[in-house]
Each structure stands twice: as C-alpha cells, then as structure tokens.
Design a protein around this motif. Sequence first.
Motif, PDB file in Angstrom:
ATOM      1  N   GLY A   5      -9.008  11.300  -7.089  1.00 44.67           N
ATOM      2  CA  GLY A   5      -8.471   9.951  -7.181  1.00 44.67           C
ATOM      3  C   GLY A   5      -8.398   9.257  -5.845  1.00 44.67           C
ATOM      4  O   GLY A   5      -8.435   9.878  -4.784  1.00 44.67           O
ATOM      5  N   SER A   6      -8.333   7.946  -5.909  1.00 48.30           N
ATOM      6  CA  SER A   6      -8.175   7.168  -4.692  1.00 48.30           C
ATOM      7  C   SER A   6      -7.357   5.921  -4.978  1.00 48.30           C
ATOM      8  O   SER A   6      -7.206   5.497  -6.117  1.00 48.30           O
ATOM      9  CB  SER A   6      -9.538   6.823  -4.084  1.00 48.30           C
ATOM     10  OG  SER A   6     -10.298   6.081  -4.994  1.00 48.30           O
ATOM     11  N   LEU A   7      -6.853   5.388  -3.883  1.00 48.48           N
ATOM     12  CA  LEU A   7      -5.845   4.351  -3.962  1.00 48.48           C
ATOM     13  C   LEU A   7      -6.061   3.409  -2.796  1.00 48.48           C
ATOM     14  O   LEU A   7      -6.484   3.835  -1.726  1.00 48.48           O
ATOM     15  CB  LEU A   7      -4.490   5.065  -3.815  1.00 48.48           C
ATOM     16  CG  LEU A   7      -3.199   4.286  -3.785  1.00 48.48           C
ATOM     17  CD1 LEU A   7      -2.955   3.697  -5.160  1.00 48.48           C
ATOM     18  CD2 LEU A   7      -2.058   5.238  -3.453  1.00 48.48           C
ATOM     19  N   LYS A   8      -5.790   2.135  -3.021  1.00 48.43           N
ATOM     20  CA  LYS A   8      -5.999   1.184  -1.930  1.00 48.43           C
ATOM     21  C   LYS A   8      -4.741   0.360  -1.704  1.00 48.43           C
ATOM     22  O   LYS A   8      -4.118  -0.105  -2.660  1.00 48.43           O
ATOM     23  CB  LYS A   8      -7.157   0.265  -2.291  1.00 48.43           C
ATOM     24  CG  LYS A   8      -7.482  -0.764  -1.217  1.00 48.43           C
ATOM     25  CD  LYS A   8      -8.668  -1.612  -1.659  1.00 48.43           C
ATOM     26  CE  LYS A   8      -8.976  -2.689  -0.629  1.00 48.43           C
ATOM     27  NZ  LYS A   8     -10.069  -3.549  -1.061  1.00 48.43           N
ATOM     28  N   ASN A   9      -4.392   0.203  -0.455  1.00 49.76           N
ATOM     29  CA  ASN A   9      -3.370  -0.758  -0.073  1.00 49.76           C
ATOM     30  C   ASN A   9      -4.035  -1.735   0.871  1.00 49.76           C
ATOM     31  O   ASN A   9      -4.648  -1.326   1.861  1.00 49.76           O
ATOM     32  CB  ASN A   9      -2.207  -0.087   0.662  1.00 49.76           C
ATOM     33  CG  ASN A   9      -1.295   0.660  -0.287  1.00 49.76           C
ATOM     34  OD1 ASN A   9      -0.447   0.062  -0.939  1.00 49.76           O
ATOM     35  ND2 ASN A   9      -1.492   1.966  -0.390  1.00 49.76           N
ATOM     36  N   SER A  10      -3.929  -3.015   0.592  1.00 52.19           N
ATOM     37  CA  SER A  10      -4.489  -3.971   1.529  1.00 52.19           C
ATOM     38  C   SER A  10      -3.535  -5.141   1.612  1.00 52.19           C
ATOM     39  O   SER A  10      -2.763  -5.402   0.683  1.00 52.19           O
ATOM     40  CB  SER A  10      -5.866  -4.439   1.060  1.00 52.19           C
ATOM     41  OG  SER A  10      -5.766  -5.012  -0.219  1.00 52.19           O
ATOM     42  N   GLY A  11      -3.583  -5.806   2.741  1.00 50.57           N
ATOM     43  CA  GLY A  11      -2.650  -6.910   2.858  1.00 50.57           C
ATOM     44  C   GLY A  11      -2.777  -7.641   4.172  1.00 50.57           C
ATOM     45  O   GLY A  11      -3.609  -7.308   5.024  1.00 50.57           O
ATOM     46  N   VAL A  12      -1.958  -8.638   4.283  1.00 50.23           N
ATOM     47  CA  VAL A  12      -1.867  -9.365   5.538  1.00 50.23           C
ATOM     48  C   VAL A  12      -0.402  -9.383   5.932  1.00 50.23           C
ATOM     49  O   VAL A  12       0.489  -9.318   5.080  1.00 50.23           O
ATOM     50  CB  VAL A  12      -2.381 -10.811   5.432  1.00 50.23           C
ATOM     51  CG1 VAL A  12      -3.868 -10.839   5.226  1.00 50.23           C
ATOM     52  CG2 VAL A  12      -1.674 -11.569   4.334  1.00 50.23           C
ATOM     53  N   GLU A  13      -0.180  -9.461   7.215  1.00 50.52           N
ATOM     54  CA  GLU A  13       1.187  -9.549   7.689  1.00 50.52           C
ATOM     55  C   GLU A  13       1.185 -10.374   8.952  1.00 50.52           C
ATOM     56  O   GLU A  13       0.199 -10.386   9.696  1.00 50.52           O
ATOM     57  CB  GLU A  13       1.749  -8.148   7.942  1.00 50.52           C
ATOM     58  CG  GLU A  13       0.938  -7.353   8.931  1.00 50.52           C
ATOM     59  CD  GLU A  13       1.260  -5.862   8.924  1.00 50.52           C
ATOM     60  OE1 GLU A  13       1.639  -5.343   7.863  1.00 50.52           O
ATOM     61  OE2 GLU A  13       1.135  -5.236   9.980  1.00 50.52           O
TER      62      GLU A  13
END
Lengths: 497, 1124
Positions: B825-833
């Motif tokens: 399995g794999s998982l993604k977190n992406s974002g801006v700050e």
Amino acid sequence: MKKLKIFSILFIVFGMFACTDLEEEPIGLLAPEGFFKTDKDVEAAIFGAYGRMAYNYYWGRKMSLTIMLLSDIVDIGNPATPSRRVQINEFTSDAYNGMVSAFWPTSYSIISAANAAIAGAESIGGLDETRRDELIAEARFARAFAYYNLVRLFGDIPHIIEAVTDPEALGDISKTPAAEVYAQIIADLEFGKQHLPMTQNARSRGSRGSAVTMLADVQLTLGNFSEAYNNAKWVIDNAGELDYALEADYQDVFNALKQDASKEAIFVIDFKGLIRGTEGDDLIGPVTGVISSDMQGWDVAVPSLKTYESFDTNDYRTSVAFVTETPVGGVMTPYTEWKYARPHIAKYTRFPGNAQGNNRQTDINYYIYRYADVLLMAAEAGNEVSGPNAELEGYINQVRLRARNAAGVMNTIPLDVASGMSKDDFRDMVLEERKVELSFEMKRWWDIKRRNLGDEVFKGPNSYEPHDNFNDNHYLLALPQDEIDRNQNLLPQNPGY
Amino acid sequence: MKKASKLLEALIYCSCFSKKFLIMKITVLLLFFGVAQAFGEKSYSQTARISLDLYDVTVEKVLDDIESQSEFYFLFNQKLVDVNRKVNIEVKNEKINDILTDLFADEEVNFLVVNRQILISPKDINVAEKTTKTVATQGNVVTGKVTSVNGEPLIGATVVIKGTTIGTATDVNGNFSLSEVPSGEVVLTISYIGYLSREVVPVGGTVNVTLDEDIVGLEQVVVTGYGGVKKSDITGSVASVSAEDITAYPSIGMVESLQGRASGVQVMANNGEPGSSFKVRIRGATSINSSSDPLYVVDGFPGATLPPPEDIKSIEVLKDASATAIYGSRGANGVILVTTKRGKTGKTQIELNASYSVQNEINRLALLNKDQFTDYINEVDPGALDGALIGPGTDWQEEIFQPGQIQNYQLSFSGGNDDIKYYVSGILFDQKGVITNSKYKRFSVTSNLDIKATEKLRFGANIFARRSIRDGIRTQEGSSGSYSTGVISGALTAEPTLPVYDDDGNYAISWIGDPNDNPVAVANELANEDVQDRLQANFFGEYDIFRDLKFRINVGTSINNSRNGYYQPTTLLGGANVGGQGSISAGKYTAIINENYFTYTKAFGNHDITAMAGYSYQSTNSEYWTAAGQTFLTDAFLWWDLDGSSNYMQPNSGITKTKLSSFYGRINYKLFDRFLITGTARYDGSSRFAKNNKWAFFPSGAVAWNVIKESFMDNADLFSQLKLRASYGITGNQAIAPYQSLARFGTVHTIQNSEVVNAVRPTTVANDNLTWESTAQTDIGFDLGLFGHRLILVADYYSKITSDLLFNMPLPEYSGYSSMLKNIGSLKNSGVEFTLTTVNFNGEFRWTTDLNFSVNKNEILELPDGNDIFYRVMPGHMVGINTTNVLREGESVGAFYGYVYDGVYQEGETILPGNFDQFAGGEKYKDINGRDAEGNLTGEPDGQINGDDRTIIGNPHPDFIWGFNNDFSYKGFDLNIFFVGSQGNDLYSFTLMELETLRGIMNSTTEALRRWSPTNTDTDVPAASLARGYHASSRWLFDGSYVRLRNISLGYSLSKSVCNTLHLGNVRFYVSGQNILTFTKYRGFDPEVNYRTDGSSAGNLNLGFDFGSYPNAKSYTLGLNLTF
C-alpha cells in the motif's frame, strides 16, 4: 601526544557502543519453530483449541447465544437489546451480523490450533506411535466439533485440515460442499473411536466416549439412523468403562460446584469462576438473567410465556429450568411483576459457583454432551431403525425416572413411556422429551433443523414464538460479508441473503 | 584559528563590511560579555605571558600559535589584514600587546585587546572607543547611544559611516563616539545581532538610536540534526518556535504549547483531562498502521523525554526530507528538535516565573430536565419510571463540574564564566481539573552544565529529572456498560429524576436501562493514579582535532519508571459485584544512546563547505508487570494490599528490546554565498525488521538560491530577502512493535476440572521480508522579505508519498489468523503551507502579526489488492454499531462510513424494508445500492436498506488549519492575542448518538423535545422507540470547524529605573485568558477532541470521534515574571 590520547579515548568509547548485530531474541514469546519437542507440547496446542471454545466469542456467549436464540424456546426479553441479537431471533439477520462475525473467526482459530497440534505430533521424531495417534485423535476431535457447528450453521464452508504457514495461499479457495465436510468430521471421529483413550483426566477433553457420542449425533443429523443408533448404543453398552451415568438429582446437573465430579458429563466446555482473560469470560448468566432485579441480569435470552406454559409445572425439570421468582431490592418478587413478565432460564444463574454478582464469569461447565442426551439419541435413532421397543422405551424411562427425583422426594411425574406407541408418536415423544430434558442447553435449534420442524414450530397458533417470515433458507445463516469480500470465490452467498 | 559561530560571522557581515570575515570561535554573546567585562576587571592580557620562536611563517601561523598556548582569540577580516605575510618572531614571556605591536609594526593595522579577545582591523577603522582615542581627530565627532525598543543599552553594536570603512562599537552602556566623521552629510549604519539594522543621519553631533528586533532571525543559527546552520543558509523547510511563544500561557507540556505556532504542524487535544496527551502531525499522517508521531530530539537525544516549556530555549520543526533525512528511518513524520536553556557568561541570573489560573469547563450540553425527561420516558416506555423514585431531581453536570485551577512556578539560576557555565531550574505545575477528583502535578529539575577543559576540549552534561502524578477519573471510557460508567458519559445519560444518594445514603443507581453507577459515585469513588518518574542524563564532549575538524560524542540514558494503581471499591456496582477490585501495574523503560560524529568546516575562495559524518547506536529495553485481585475485606487499602484479596487474578509481565545502529553524514556547500547545496544520507539498521531487511539507506538532497544576494537585486530595495528552495529525499518509519516479523504462538488458558491449564495456539505468521515504510518527499518553497523585513512570507509546497506501507493485512479468517503485517500500500500527503510575519507598527507603539496557514490533503493511493478495508470505532457498550470507517483508495485515512440519514418517515410514506425502524416517525435512510443475481453491487437502489447502502459520509481531516498571533506593545504594556482554528473537518459523536437515538433508556439532549410525533411532523428527530438500534449514519456527523481565542494576555513591565531602585532585573505582571472564546457549530462539549486514538494505528485510523470526553477548560491567569 595529548591530542592522540584524547582521540583514542574517544574512539574507545565509540567502539564500546558500536554494534551491528540486529537479530531479535524475544523473551516470553513462543516461536512455533522448534516448539514441538514432546507429547506435552502437542497437548498444549490441543488445549489451545479447547481454550478458544471457552471464550466469549464462542461458547461464552456469541455462538451459544446464537444457537439459543434461533430456537423456538428462547426469545428476546428486552427489545432494546442490540439488534444483532434481535435479528438472529427473528430470522432477519444478514451477512453483516455482529454475532456471526465474532464466532466465525473464533471457530477457525479452534481449527487452526487443532491443525497445528496435528502437524506438531507428526513432526516429533521418536514419539510412541500409540501416543502419537492418541494425540492426533484428540486434536481431530476438537476440529470435528468446530466444523460440526460450522457446517450446521452455514452449510458449504471453507475447509482447512492442514496447519497453515502461508495464509495468503488460501486467499482464493472455494467452499467445500457440506457433504465433504461431514465426511471429514466422521473420519475424524472414527479415528477418535479407534485411538482415543476410553476416559481422560477431564471431561472438557475429547475421549473415546465423547468422540463416539458426537459421531452418533452427526449420524443422527445426517439421517444415518442405524449408524447413529449403533454408536449411541456403543456408548450405553460401555457406560461403565467410560464412567458415564445419570446424576441422581436433575438439579445437581446444573450446580456448578458439583459438575466436575458428575458422571453424567460426556463433553463439556469448562469455565472457572471469576476468571476472565482473552478466554474464559462466560456471559450466559447475565444474558439469561432478570433485568432490574438483584441478580442484575440483562434480559436478553428469555423464553416466551408460551414456552413456559408448554412445560409441565409438575415436572421437577421445569422448576430446575425456570426461575419464577427472584429478589428485587431484597424482596422476593414473582415473575408477574418483573419488567418482562415471564419466567426466565434458571440453569445458568441458580448455582453458578464463583461468579460476579450478575452471574458473569461463572464456574459452570456447559454440556455439549451428557449421558441423558445419549439415551435420547439412542431412543430416537433406534425408533427410526426398528420402531418402538422395550429397549428404547427403557432409555426414555431412565431419563424420566431420574426426573422424578425432586431433591430426594420421588414425584409421580413424569410417567414412564406408554407402551405400544406408533413410530411417529414415539418420534414426537422423544423430540418433546429432548425439549424438556435438554432445555436451554443449545440443543433445540439443532433438533428443529435436522427434523425440518421450522414451519411447524414458528408458524401457526401453537407456535411458542411465532415468526411467520421463517422459510427453509433460514436453516442456514449468511456467510460473513467481510470474508466474502476477502475471497470472492466463497460466492454464492447462501440462498435468501 | 577556528571558524567561529555563525552568529559572530553574521555580526561582522551586518556591519557593512562587504567581505566576509574569517573569525575566531566564540559565540557572540561571549564576546559581548567579554567586552563588558573588559571594562570592569583587570584583564587577562596584562598578566598573560607568551613565548614564540618561529622562522619564516605566516602571520596566520603566529596567531594560531598564540591561540594554542593562551586563551586569546583573534578576530579579523582576512581581506583587510594580510595574514599571509611571512615573518620571523622570537619572544620570551612577553605581553600580548608588545608581541602584536612588533608583529604589526610596519602594517596599517590596529589591534584592540579586550580581555581575551583581540580585534585586528585596518588602521582606518576604529573598532572601539579605546582605539578611537589613540587616533588623531581629523573630522567631526559624533556621539550617541544605541538601545533596544524597551530601553536596554545594546553593548557592542556596530556603528559605521555608510560608504566607508570607518566605524566603532558601543560600550557597556550602549554609548559610542566616532571621531573621524567627514564634514558634510553622512549616514550612519547601526547594526546589532538579533536586531534589524538602521540607517540614521546624525544631527548636531549626537544621535540616539533604537533598534528593532530582527523577528525573522535571518542571522540566527538554527539547530538542525547534528549541527546548526545560519537561518539564511537553510536549504530545507524548518520552522522555529521561540521560547516566548511556548511559555505564553501555562501548559501541561511543550506539545500543547506548540499548537498553532508553526505551519504544517497540527496539534490536537485528545481529551481535556489534566495530564492528557496530544496528537501531533507534521504535514499529515504518513502511515496507517505505524505511528505517525514526529521524532522528538532533545539536545541531540532522539526519543528523549520532553522538558517542560519553561526550560526550552528554542524548538525547531524539521519538515522536509532534506531536513529530516539525517534521522533516516525515524524521519518520515518530521522531527522536532528541542534545545534547552544553558548558562551564559556573566553574573548569576535568578529568574522567577509564577502564574495562577482559574478554570471552568468550556461548555455544557443542554439536557432534558426532570419533567421533560419524565414526559419522554412515559411516552416511550410507560411505567418504566417508578414514581416513588422521582425526587427533586439532579443536574448531573452541575454535580461533577467544579472550578479548576493551575499553579505554575519556575525558579532558575544561570550564569558562569568562560570556563564553566550552568543552568539550573526547578518547575512545579499543579492542576486541579474542572471535574471533581481529577488532578495532575509535575515537578522537575533541569541542570545543564558546560565546561571548557582546554582550548580544544569542551564537555558537559544535561540532567533532567521529573515526577508526574495524575489522579485520573473515568472519561473517554472504552465501554460505558453497567460496571464501567464514565463520569462524563454518566453525567449526560443519568436520569435527571435520580438523586445522588438514595434514602439509605448510598449512591443511587440508575433505574432505567442497565443498572449504572451515577457519575458522582464514579468521580468520587474510583481510584486511578499514574505516577511517572523520569531521569535523563546526557553527557557530551567536543574536541577540536584540527583547526577545521572537530569530534563530538554524546552518551545518554533515559529511564522512565511508571506505575498505575487502580481500585474499584464496593461502593460502585462493579466493585460490589466482586467485593472490590484492585490492580497495580508498573513498567520500566530504559533507552541508551551513543552518538559520535565529526564536523569539518572549511571556507576557501568562494566556497564554503561543512561536512559531518558519524555513527550512532541506540537501544531500548521495556519491561512491564501487573498484578490484580478481587474481593477484599476493606476498600481502604486500594491497590496496596493485593495479597489481602481472596480471588487472585491473572498476573502479567513482559519485556521487549530494540536496537538501532546507524551511519550518517551530511555536506553543506555554499558557492558565491548564493548557491546552497545540501546532501544528507543515513544508513540505518533496526532490530525490529525482518531478517531479510535489517538495513536501509535514506538519502536526500536540497538546493537553494539566495536571489537577494545577486547583483541584479542590489537596487531592488523593495526586497530584503528572497530565497528559492527545493528538496527531495527518502525517509523512513520503523515505528512498529518489536518482534512483529516473527511467527508466534500465543498463550491460551483452558480449564480442566476447574483448574487453569496452560495451552498455546498459533497467533502470528512470520514475514521475513517486513521492512520500513519509506516516504519520498518533494518540497519547493521560497522565503520572501519585503519593506526592510517588515513583511516576511515563507511558503512551501510539498508532496509526501509513503510506500511499503506497513499493513496489518486482513487474512481470510478461515486461515485461523486474522491478519499479517505486510508492506503493502501507499499513501500521499500533499499540501501548501505559509507563514506570514509582518511588522504593522514599529514605533513606540509596536504591532507585529504572525499568521501561519496549512493545507494538507491525505489520500490513500494503494491498498492490498485494491480492496476496501473496513473497521469500526465505538464505545464497547454501544453494541450493534458495525462498521464506522473505511480505508479506500482515493480517500483519506479515517473516512467515516455509514448510512445516509434522510430524516424521518412520515405517515403514509413507503417504508423501506430492512433492519431499521418500520414505522412513521422512524429513522429513514437512503437506499443507494443493491446487488444483482450474482451478488455484485449494482450502484442502484434495490428497494431495501441493508449493509450495501452504506457509503463514505464524512472526513475527519480539516481542509486547513491556522494560527494567528498578534503582539502589541506600548511603553511598558504588552498585549498578545492568539487565535487558532481548524476548518472543514467532520466530527463523529457517539455522545450525541447515545443521547439522541431516543431509545428510552437514558437521558437525552433537548433535541428530544423536537422528536417526531403525529402532531409534530416537521422535524428530523425521530420518534422515541425502545427497539431502535444504534446505526452508524450521517445523523451523527457534525462540522467540527472552529475558531478559538487560544490566548489573550495583557502585561505590564516596570520601567528600568523602577527595577533598578528595587534592585531587580525585570519585572512583568500579566493577566491572561485561555480558550475564552470558541466559535463552532459543533453541538458537543468541544470540537477539539478525539476518542480511542491511543496507540500507533489507532492514532492514524481513529480521528474525529467524540465520546465521554473531558471538556477542555477556559482559564483566567494571573502571572509574574521576575529576574534578579
């Protein structure tokens, strides 16, 4: 020089901690490799299977309560009880039922422990062959019991009879037809009949007597009446050597502190009072107990008033099986004033031995088989083979004779069996006798199922507990959906779900 | 001659010299204290004697030799002072002044000896007052004073005439005098480390200058793993939180005070109970089954106990892979570096900080009163309420809540001289909760020592000891059944008709539904005490092997002893049942660490290189044991008399050990002072992993471009800072329990003839290939400063993809095993700050603002075979709730799953068949799915409601979170207003589910007054029904968004003159309020809540649930800061 000195000191410290050996050496955890060295280790794995039977998710509540509620003699008391119980009782359960999803994996963990024990017994070199067969036979007995319950509840099921080292390899197997499962159960029990000792040190273990008793039951369920009769007869004929006999007082059969010594027990699920861990937690006491009374019951599994009325109040067994008054706030209160005004089941709350105040975690041994059951099985099967005769009547009369002993006072009720009954009447009589003698011992549903009595007992004015929605599909439960989701090859779902 | 701290370098840089200085080791503070001391004491330079015998060597070599045999340090600009000149020198026991006079006799060089520091400069620069006096006056004299905003003199600030190299430094009183000021209009540039430089035109020969603090701290050295780097040279994404911010209000611990302070960092309260834990996520949760908690490193000790906020000097949050990869297999969740306070040279400073807070619960629920409740029960279950039992009634919330209080005191001593520095601090935090009988207390001592043994060898020790005691009450209980009623859930569900005590003076027991203890009984009688003793000792040594190469060793240990005592007395139902039940459990955790690393620093031409390489070894040992008994003669002894029980319960014990062995290294390379490159790698070996995968490699790289230093930016006056950054790297997560890859037999107990017999069964299958979860993170960001740093914007975009996700893969249950830990399995977190810092007003009235804002999207990319994984979270007694959550590709972890609530069935409406209400007024759910003949889902309604009609109904993750801080100051007054917020997250309330399912077995909220009846049909609240089960549905989902005024504080500092009169350093009084305003639509106590979220996988899976939670508190605080 000074630099060098300090430098080297630092490197000595450095070297002290340098370590690249990262093997794990767990303490207090058992590794299967090399575990099986002696017969005692195999026994430990067999006992693991028994341990899982005496578990909240099996005979402690989830499976035993399911079997109770499916029957026509146990209804729901408090309607606010969790709906999964109501659904089982009312034949509205589906593939998501929370009772099923608890005892399904537990059933297979019993099987897995038994399979591990068999593989363990086979792996020990130099083990005496008689001893090896005896161990394998006991493991196969435990496995047969788990499969026997599963096949009756679900029909075709996944069937694993080897120790599993690569569980993922089993990810796409199909269901095994019920007939094949039964065949394996019979083979396991026949093996037990051949290799198990006549008696064991405890009746919570499989012995030759318990294997043959279960074999009689399996054959009776399959309608193989002569095999059923022969096996039951074998047990009766060998009762002395097997150390089986009827308890003198019917009440003592359900007195937790007298059960261990009882010769009536053939195979039991044994609980010990106040013991609660992963295993051991038995909740049938509160589940059958009276709510808002001093016994702090939960009023889940309660016979309907009609069930109670179908019992002869002059029969000692009725007073043992039912509680009709209990203290509320210290004052003895009749059932008519209870919140759910019906007599409740007393077999698990009257003499629970050591237990919590609400009769949880009792000392009770739950009977899978007791000697009275064998007598009734022999009578029922024998009737199908040859019709009624004195021998068969004698078996019933043994049971009734004991029932007349009301704590030392001999009642006149129940009377001996009238001679000259027709085969059909005799059959009905035996089934009724089973209802009374074995009431609330998780037997009634199996009798309804194997005799196809569903339409008769759940419909019509004589039904204790009417469920007009009942149809033949309800003889089987739905396979758990999450299991189907993991392996689509288990489709199709049982009909009607 | 060694490269000095970046701070000093920064100072010189700031002072308008256009070229970089090569300078000596010593911190800037040391220098300034040194300068200060030079005025007051007989200096070392007058007593020290030096001998040299050198032939044909460079001046640099001479200075180096002087350094090595004395305590002098040289400070000079390599470009202005020719140190490559070859000289011969032979002196015996001479004073430093004489030697230097000889050495520089023919040079246009001045030198100034200030105690041990020697500043060498070209003759046309006056480095200090003394030098100035020796130079003939050729122009006007300008004098003046440099002070900070609050009037403190700045000692050693640089004053330079713009466009020239003429300058001086301020003295101990902040005064300066500059003699050779040319005629005509001149501009003076005044700079000081930690402050923003200013340019002024002197009028009338006198100029007094006030400098503002450099809130960005561009020149500050930021601690990174195994070293430090100047903020302007950072290539990765690192957020710093200051000591002031984390001590802005009293907090249970450092983690609480981090909330809202740094972008990308989410801090969530799990429960408001005193002593409760917090959940911290940096850029989202990277895992499903393993811990997503960040790694905490305290003074170089990974996994150490966190010090109390008052002992912390600074916190750095390492967010991107470039910053965290140095921690390899533990870096994936971000790293929080904590630096504790240390002593400084100078006289002993005594500091006292004291505060006292009063607290109230943040909210109460509107529940049915006695009469409303009676109506409701009589309607649904006539006769259930025994009229005789209805007395005056009880407001149970009123019974359990009380005003709480917090006392927090710190007393610290710090100081030292050049050779030994110390910091000793004692802290007491004592909280009485807002619910009866809940308390938390901790006291700690921190002692940090720094010793300079020789010029080349430094060592020291950090010792920290803490005891914490928590008197817990039963909240957020796993099950609130008959014998396990919680205080909060009990206060909400208990019949308002019931008295606290019955006629016999015993605690009344609920009559409706299952028998339950009343909440006052549970709060008063149940004893539950946690005691933790932590001792942490850390030794370090640092040795300069060569000029550019130093070696550092850390050896540390952390010991945590914990004990829990629990007693359920016979005054409670559960205890009465068994004659009292007590247990004691204890544990001991020991961690040992050894770090060894070399740091090499070299500047040549336009190249600056810092390289670091090392080895570390860490081991842990964790033991526990428990004992329990039932049936006692008396309740009086709690858990201290287990041998007095007559029913012994099963004891328990266990041990686990882990080892982590690592090699690591990093190179920082700077070219032309503009281009920054960082490369980091760690090679980790962990005992936790399977035999085929013990070791793994974690590399990362980053580049940054300091655009502001390009010549084309010279005239872009708008910009004061512009840096572009990019990084990529792989980090890991080894946070799974030890021994997980091994096959195991579990122990089982079975009963034979009423005797317990040992037994085993297979419980776990082996996985020889089990390995790390690895997270690949890309980060792109920029740092922008405008209007002379009046506006600073730091912005980042990141994407983290975690693969080889450790997964407890559900196995077919017929295998006998429930699950197997695998890397699938794999998982993604992406974002801006972003973080926006502005100085809005900057005069006597000053107003600064910090706003941080973080958006994170959590998405499951791949699950085993693409299958959904269902799970459920619920209080154990609320039986009947099946699945509440699903893990599904494309969705977030923790997505809520259930039926879609569609209001209430009206009379005459077609009621869909299924195991749900089958009557008008019943709960109605949407029919959204069905199955075809083959048993496959069709996606079409099928006219019945069953498990197939469930869908994703909510998401516990916020769309964004933010923190907004405002500081105002005017004269002696300071005002702080700090808001935090979370937007777009859903909450799933079991509390409201239990109260509002309206099953007639407990109290309800006033929503029950809106329940359906034939005369009240226009409602979405169903009619009450005894037979209704609990269903996981959108009815129990609520918008959990909130805005909270976390802190508002008004302070006043006594003026310098008053303090001096009182012989005090600083005196500040303040009043403040915490959590006094909350804006939310959530109907529960408090939107800042979690339930059943302890443990590594539960911490990721169980988000946004609320049951029986202790509400957070509002506080009003009075405080005092005092220094002597």
